[in-house]
Design a protein around this motif. Sequence first.
Motif, PDB file in Angstrom:
ATOM      1  N   THR A 181       0.669  -1.159   0.100  1.00 20.30           N
ATOM      2  CA  THR A 181      -0.028   0.038  -0.027  1.00 20.30           C
ATOM      3  C   THR A 181       0.772   1.136   0.021  1.00 20.30           C
ATOM      4  O   THR A 181       0.542   2.143  -0.599  1.00 20.30           O
ATOM      5  N   ARG A 182       2.014   1.172   0.645  1.00 22.68           N
ATOM      6  CA  ARG A 182       2.907   2.275   0.338  1.00 22.68           C
ATOM      7  C   ARG A 182       3.351   2.508  -0.805  1.00 22.68           C
ATOM      8  O   ARG A 182       3.953   3.588  -1.266  1.00 22.68           O
ATOM      9  N   LEU A 183       3.546   1.511  -1.676  1.00 21.25           N
ATOM     10  CA  LEU A 183       4.115   1.763  -3.174  1.00 21.25           C
ATOM     11  C   LEU A 183       3.179   2.261  -3.978  1.00 21.25           C
ATOM     12  O   LEU A 183       3.684   2.706  -4.965  1.00 21.25           O
ATOM     13  N   VAL A 184       1.758   2.038  -3.643  1.00 23.40           N
ATOM     14  CA  VAL A 184       0.971   2.585  -4.562  1.00 23.40           C
ATOM     15  C   VAL A 184       1.160   4.197  -4.859  1.00 23.40           C
ATOM     16  O   VAL A 184       1.458   4.823  -4.195  1.00 23.40           O
ATOM     17  N   PRO A 185       1.361   4.545  -6.249  1.00 24.21           N
ATOM     18  CA  PRO A 185       1.644   5.696  -6.510  1.00 24.21           C
ATOM     19  C   PRO A 185       0.471   6.836  -6.276  1.00 24.21           C
ATOM     20  O   PRO A 185      -0.792   6.215  -6.148  1.00 24.21           O
ATOM     21  N   GLY A 186       0.708   7.989  -6.101  1.00 26.19           N
ATOM     22  CA  GLY A 186      -0.091   9.125  -5.901  1.00 26.19           C
ATOM     23  C   GLY A 186      -0.362   9.310  -4.363  1.00 26.19           C
ATOM     24  O   GLY A 186      -0.166   8.193  -3.687  1.00 26.19           O
ATOM     25  N   ARG A 220       2.588   0.456 -13.517  1.00 22.64           N
ATOM     26  CA  ARG A 220       2.160   1.013 -14.473  1.00 22.64           C
ATOM     27  C   ARG A 220       1.753  -0.282 -15.438  1.00 22.64           C
ATOM     28  O   ARG A 220       2.688  -0.975 -15.791  1.00 22.64           O
ATOM     29  N   PRO A 221       0.836  -0.346 -16.251  1.00 22.39           N
ATOM     30  CA  PRO A 221       0.511  -1.403 -16.797  1.00 22.39           C
ATOM     31  C   PRO A 221       1.314  -1.521 -18.150  1.00 22.39           C
ATOM     32  O   PRO A 221       1.492  -0.625 -18.964  1.00 22.39           O
ATOM     33  N   SER A 222       1.819  -2.729 -18.315  1.00 24.05           N
ATOM     34  CA  SER A 222       2.580  -3.117 -19.729  1.00 24.05           C
ATOM     35  C   SER A 222       3.029  -4.522 -19.653  1.00 24.05           C
ATOM     36  O   SER A 222       2.851  -5.401 -18.643  1.00 24.05           O
ATOM     37  N   VAL A 223       3.322  -4.971 -20.594  1.00 23.72           N
ATOM     38  CA  VAL A 223       3.960  -6.618 -20.498  1.00 23.72           C
ATOM     39  C   VAL A 223       5.219  -6.968 -19.599  1.00 23.72           C
ATOM     40  O   VAL A 223       4.834  -7.936 -18.652  1.00 23.72           O
ATOM     41  N   TYR A 243      -6.761  -8.622 -19.671  1.00 21.86           N
ATOM     42  CA  TYR A 243      -8.200  -8.379 -19.837  1.00 21.86           C
ATOM     43  C   TYR A 243      -8.723  -7.085 -18.798  1.00 21.86           C
ATOM     44  O   TYR A 243      -9.676  -6.478 -19.180  1.00 21.86           O
ATOM     45  N   LEU A 244      -8.208  -7.156 -17.662  1.00 25.96           N
ATOM     46  CA  LEU A 244      -8.575  -6.144 -16.815  1.00 25.96           C
ATOM     47  C   LEU A 244      -7.854  -4.865 -17.081  1.00 25.96           C
ATOM     48  O   LEU A 244      -8.111  -3.640 -16.217  1.00 25.96           O
ATOM     49  N   GLY A 245      -6.993  -4.659 -18.120  1.00 27.94           N
ATOM     50  CA  GLY A 245      -6.342  -3.375 -18.599  1.00 27.94           C
ATOM     51  C   GLY A 245      -5.203  -3.172 -17.759  1.00 27.94           C
ATOM     52  O   GLY A 245      -4.682  -2.131 -17.966  1.00 27.94           O
ATOM     53  N   LEU A 246      -4.640  -4.203 -17.035  1.00 28.62           N
ATOM     54  CA  LEU A 246      -3.418  -3.835 -16.393  1.00 28.62           C
ATOM     55  C   LEU A 246      -2.174  -4.583 -16.914  1.00 28.62           C
ATOM     56  O   LEU A 246      -1.104  -4.215 -16.567  1.00 28.62           O
ATOM     57  N   GLY A 247      -2.210  -5.238 -18.143  1.00 27.75           N
ATOM     58  CA  GLY A 247      -1.355  -5.795 -18.763  1.00 27.75           C
ATOM     59  C   GLY A 247      -0.894  -5.241 -20.296  1.00 27.75           C
ATOM     60  O   GLY A 247      -0.648  -3.726 -20.180  1.00 27.75           O
ATOM     61  N   ALA A 248      -0.732  -5.919 -21.227  1.00 29.30           N
ATOM     62  CA  ALA A 248      -0.309  -5.256 -22.422  1.00 29.30           C
ATOM     63  C   ALA A 248      -1.320  -4.131 -22.944  1.00 29.30           C
ATOM     64  O   ALA A 248      -2.487  -4.051 -22.411  1.00 29.30           O
ATOM     65  N   GLN A 249      -0.595  -3.010 -23.378  1.00 23.83           N
ATOM     66  CA  GLN A 249      -1.611  -1.939 -24.143  1.00 23.83           C
ATOM     67  C   GLN A 249      -1.496  -1.960 -25.594  1.00 23.83           C
ATOM     68  O   GLN A 249      -0.767  -2.378 -26.062  1.00 23.83           O
ATOM     69  N   GLU A 250      -2.436  -1.292 -25.999  1.00 17.08           N
ATOM     70  CA  GLU A 250      -2.540  -0.956 -27.474  1.00 17.08           C
ATOM     71  C   GLU A 250      -1.227  -0.348 -27.854  1.00 17.08           C
ATOM     72  O   GLU A 250      -0.687   0.435 -27.182  1.00 17.08           O
ATOM     73  N   PRO A 251      -0.565  -0.765 -29.113  1.00 18.65           N
ATOM     74  CA  PRO A 251      -1.135  -1.407 -30.192  1.00 18.65           C
ATOM     75  C   PRO A 251      -0.589  -2.922 -30.137  1.00 18.65           C
ATOM     76  O   PRO A 251      -0.706  -3.733 -31.042  1.00 18.65           O
ATOM     77  N   THR A 252      -0.093  -3.293 -28.852  1.00 15.97           N
ATOM     78  CA  THR A 252       0.589  -4.826 -28.847  1.00 15.97           C
ATOM     79  C   THR A 252      -0.819  -5.659 -29.039  1.00 15.97           C
ATOM     80  O   THR A 252      -2.024  -5.516 -28.354  1.00 15.97           O
TER      81      THR A 252
END
Lengths: 333, 278
Positions: free
Chosen positions: A22-27, B135-138, B216-225
């Motif tokens: 929870t400390r790591l969460v940005p913002g 931050r979402p990415s592969v 699927y939850l939007g936390l992984g690969a992003q467009e245009p991957t």
Amino acid sequence: MRRLGQAALVVAGVVGLTFVVTRLVPGDPAVAYAGPRASEAELAQARERFGLDEAVPVQLWNYVRDLFAGDLGISLRTRQPVLDDLALAFPASLELVGTALFVAIAAGIPLGVLAARYKGKFPDLSVRFSSMLAVSVPVFWLALVLQTVFASNLRWFPVAGEYDAALDTTSPLTVYTNVTVVDALLTGNWPILVSTLHHLVLPALVVAAYPIGLIAQMTRAVLLEEAGQDHTRLERSLGFGETSILVRFSLRPALNPVLSLIALVFAYAIVNGFLVEAVFNWPGLGRYAADAIRSLDTPAVAGVTLLVALLYVLANLLVDLVQGILDPRARTR
Amino acid sequence: MTAALHRLARTDRLAFAGLVILVLIMLATLLAPWIAPYPADDPRPVDALLPPGAEHWFGTDQVGRDVLTRILYGARTSLFIAVSTLALSAAVGVTLGVVAGYAGGWIRDVIMRVTDVFLAFPALLLSLALAVVLRPSVTTVIIAISATWWPWYARVTAAAATSVSARAYVDSARCLGVPAPLIVFRHVLPNALTPVLVQLSLDAGGIILTAAALSYLGLGAQEPTAEWGLMVEQGQALFTTDWWVVTFPGLAILITAFAFNTLGEGLRSILDPRRTVR
């Protein structure tokens, strides 16, 4: 006793890890609470309110102290105590996962027995094939497919929700446990009971898919292992049929590993249920967690994480206890 | 190797089928630029949401890209995630596990308790939390899943290493004055690896499913991957009218996970007849 000590250590570790995450969460949580246009004074006030102005070790100490008092903090999104939010969301998840696991055990164990009885023949192959499919299917996709086919197109089942919202006015539910099915049963509220069960079918089936496959595979494997044991040969020579050997003698020792599997699967199903809840708009932990994550609601995320981890530890403890009852050999340890 | 293949084909048709499917998927991954009918990311809004037909076997998506092409390239993403995650989590888990197993005593206790803590953390949830942090990415998906997967390898390796460490040849190496790190990596590790290999093949399917869920939850690969979970997410609102945008990527996930699972199961029954159940 030793097991209890270990469990306590694990819980302590989970608390620590949750705190770190929870400390790591940005913002800045203070910004999330007070709003982007808050003045410096308002921010300072919010920081003070949540103890964010203290040093990190002090924050950890406060966090642990609050936990012992049953205080999980206040959700930044709903502005309610996290504990109250969880008390509302968790029963709905429990209802879904409980139903799913019941289905999984009721279907998985007989399927495993069937496969073991006809090893290498058609029933075995089809059980192995379909249980493999069941553990390989992406839950969110299965949820979407079933929802579209059986709810949107065929209209056999409702698309989403826990029960028909109109029933809240025609036959309001008196809440005791927050588990809708149980409350409806207790108060004899048939319309809500029927509606809830109807709404449960599709999501419960989706959540059950993975456990069914796993339990069937495990039951088959352990039964086949038992088939090589001396007692099986004795029973066969005494003239027992193959099916009754499996069901009457081999199944009991085989239930043990299956049981510990169920505990693992329980925690897994709760989290897997998150995705299913999102698709079917089920008012459980998953939807709560998804909303919390999206809005960077740190206390809520920490609360859900802690709850699920606790459940996992509890389920494992429970299995150890029940195993002692089922299997005398495990008792001395 | 060929003997093992023959045995697999004879004794376990399901596992053999899994192997064949995997080989095909890997070929598709390597050859994607040559066998894919269209470029990887080539939106043509005029051709949006065409149903499956001769031009587009699996139809086109909401911005007019060929679904079959996206699935072929998506295989690259999925396999890349699976292989990297397995490598990362096995590296961490095996190292900790073999140290715990060889050292024993309090070192083992400390490592195993830490492992227990991470095991109690629901994989998807920790991944979710980490994916939010990073931050979402592969790459995030790989790190997040590895963070929850390594304890399994630590546990499996520690168990194997403990029994290997009790063997006479390890004792004699110690008596001869061989330094501990050398004993661990030359003598204990190679003999404790078999259960880990079985575990790796069994886990690939689960990792592909988790990675797809995160995307699927939007936390992984992003467009245009091109990523299968992401394709399902983008298509779900159109599912009732344009079924192909969700159906085919989902089937791709299902078939790949199925192939890994059946192969892993088959390898386990060949390499490890006693079945280590986790």
